[in-house]
Design an enzyme around this catalytic site. Structure first.
Site, PDB file in Angstrom:
ATOM      1  N   SER A 194       0.848  -1.191   0.000  1.00  0.00           N
ATOM      2  CA  SER A 194       0.000   0.000   0.000  1.00  0.00           C
ATOM      3  C   SER A 194       0.880   1.236   0.000  1.00  0.00           C
ATOM      4  CB  SER A 194      -0.906   0.017   1.236  1.00  0.00           C
ATOM      5  OG  SER A 194      -1.546   1.265   1.390  1.00  0.00           O
TER       6      SER A 194
ATOM      7  N   TYR B  71      -1.490  -0.707   9.836  1.00  0.00           N
ATOM      8  CA  TYR B  71      -1.630  -1.059   8.421  1.00  0.00           C
ATOM      9  C   TYR B  71      -0.352  -0.727   7.654  1.00  0.00           C
ATOM     10  CZ  TYR B  71      -3.835  -1.074   3.757  1.00  0.00           C
ATOM     11  OH  TYR B  71      -4.158  -1.320   2.437  1.00  0.00           O
TER      12      TYR B  71
ATOM     13  N   LYS C 173       2.119  -3.317   5.727  1.00  0.00           N
ATOM     14  CA  LYS C 173       2.308  -3.194   4.281  1.00  0.00           C
ATOM     15  C   LYS C 173       3.758  -2.897   3.919  1.00  0.00           C
ATOM     16  CE  LYS C 173      -1.813  -4.044   2.736  1.00  0.00           C
ATOM     17  NZ  LYS C 173      -2.041  -5.343   2.064  1.00  0.00           N
TER      18      LYS C 173
ATOM     19  N   ALA D  50      -7.694   1.801  -4.618  1.00  0.00           N
ATOM     20  CA  ALA D  50      -8.918   1.254  -5.199  1.00  0.00           C
ATOM     21  C   ALA D  50     -10.140   1.579  -4.369  1.00  0.00           C
ATOM     22  CB  ALA D  50      -8.787  -0.264  -5.330  1.00  0.00           C
TER      23      ALA D  50
END
Length: 315
Positions: free
Chosen positions: A161, A174, A178, A206
């Site tokens: 990410s 997160y 990532k 996305a």
């Protein structure tokens, strides 16, 4: 009819390939699974069916996508394995091997969110996100690795990410997971090279369940999963690169790289924090960046710089 990602310059054919796609019950994973099936791949559609926060289970999402593939003439296996459980993951891969005889492609896409500022994050919030994104990717990659080594072919795609690359407010857990996925990608790409196992990472922007509450509707309309999946398919194709991080969103694709400045050697008489500060402009000068193939490449380059500087001063 299954969607296609036609490329007039280089048609990609996945006929005969077997792919495992995690988190494939919706969003990006669903788009990846449908596109692979449309080009001939047989697909394990894995999804535990929980909430975005990682709660609960439901077989329906995986079964629904597998049914879509089957109805369109493809071949799919619905699976609700929890990828944080290595025993379940091994069993999932065993089912694919029993049914099709081999596994060629793994797309690690499953994920959860527990966004909070670092001050409010609990250890459980941090651990769960790491378990799904990082440890889950370890479990699935470990399960397919011996089979890919034996057949001297494999394509593994991690999902990283931009949060892990650049950081993002409220996503310490997160982003840490990532970023770690990129490190895992780099090492597996090095270790898999001799067996033609190519390992890459996709950094998607996305419109999915994980972003629908974070972005404006007009932005979400531009970054559908279908604008990203063509990059994913290329990264698991026969001609894929390896050890590459690809940013993708809204039909835009861009490679991200970790690069290093040329470097400045400070001799033994100038190894102080003040000398680092005095040379900071040169130390941080990225006008001529260097790419590193591995950690030892950096070590060798540092020693070469120091040796050359020392030899020059003694000449």
């Amino acid at each position: 009819m299954l969607p296609t990602t036609e490329n007039n310059n280089m048609p990609l054919d996945f006929a005969g390939r077997v792919a495992v796609v995690t988190g494939a019950g919706g969003g990006l994973g669903r788009a990846h699974a449908l596109a692979l099936a449309a080009r001939g791949a047989r697909v394990v559609v894995n999804d535990v069916g929980g909430t975005v926060n990682g709660l609960g289970t439901d077989r329906t999402p995986a079964e629904s996508v597998a049914a879509e593939i089957t109805a369109a003439g493809g071949d799919a296996l619905a699976d609700s394995t929890d990828i944080t459980d290595p025993t379940q993951v091994d069993a999932m891969v065993a089912r694919a091997l029993d049914r099709w005889g081999h596994v060629d492609i793994l797309i690690n896409n499953a994920g959860v969110l527990r966004d909070r500022t670092f001050a409010k994050l609990t250890p459980d919030d941090f651990r769960l996100v790491l378990d799904v994104h990082l440890i889950g990717s370890v479990h699935t990659s470990k399960a397919v690795w011996p089979h890919m080594r034996e057949q001297h072919y494999g394509r593994i795609l991690m999902t990283t990410s931009v949060s892990g690359i650049y950081g993002n407010f409220g996503q310490a857990n997160y982003a840490a997971a990532k970023s770690a996925v990129v490190g895992l990608t780099n090492v597996l790409a090095i270790e898999g090279a001799r067996h033609d196992i190519r390992v890459n990472a996709l950094a998607p922007t996305a419109a999915t369940r994980m972003t629908e509450d974070l972005l404006e509707p007009e932005l979400l309309a531009r970054i559908t999963p279908e604008t990203i999946t063509p990059g994913a398919l290329f990264l698991v194709s026969d001609d894929a690169p390896t050890k590459t991080v690809l940013g993708a969103g809204a039909g835009v694709f861009a490679v991200s790289k970790m690069q290093e400045a040329t470097g400045v050697h400070l001799d033994a008489d100038h190894l102080t924090p003040e000398d680092v500060a005095a040379n900071w402009d040169r130390i941080s000068d990225l006008s001529e960046p260097h790419d590193m193939d591995s950690a030892f490449d950096q070590t060798r380059r540092y020693v070469e710089l120091a040796t050359a500087r020392t030899a020059g001063s003694q000449a």
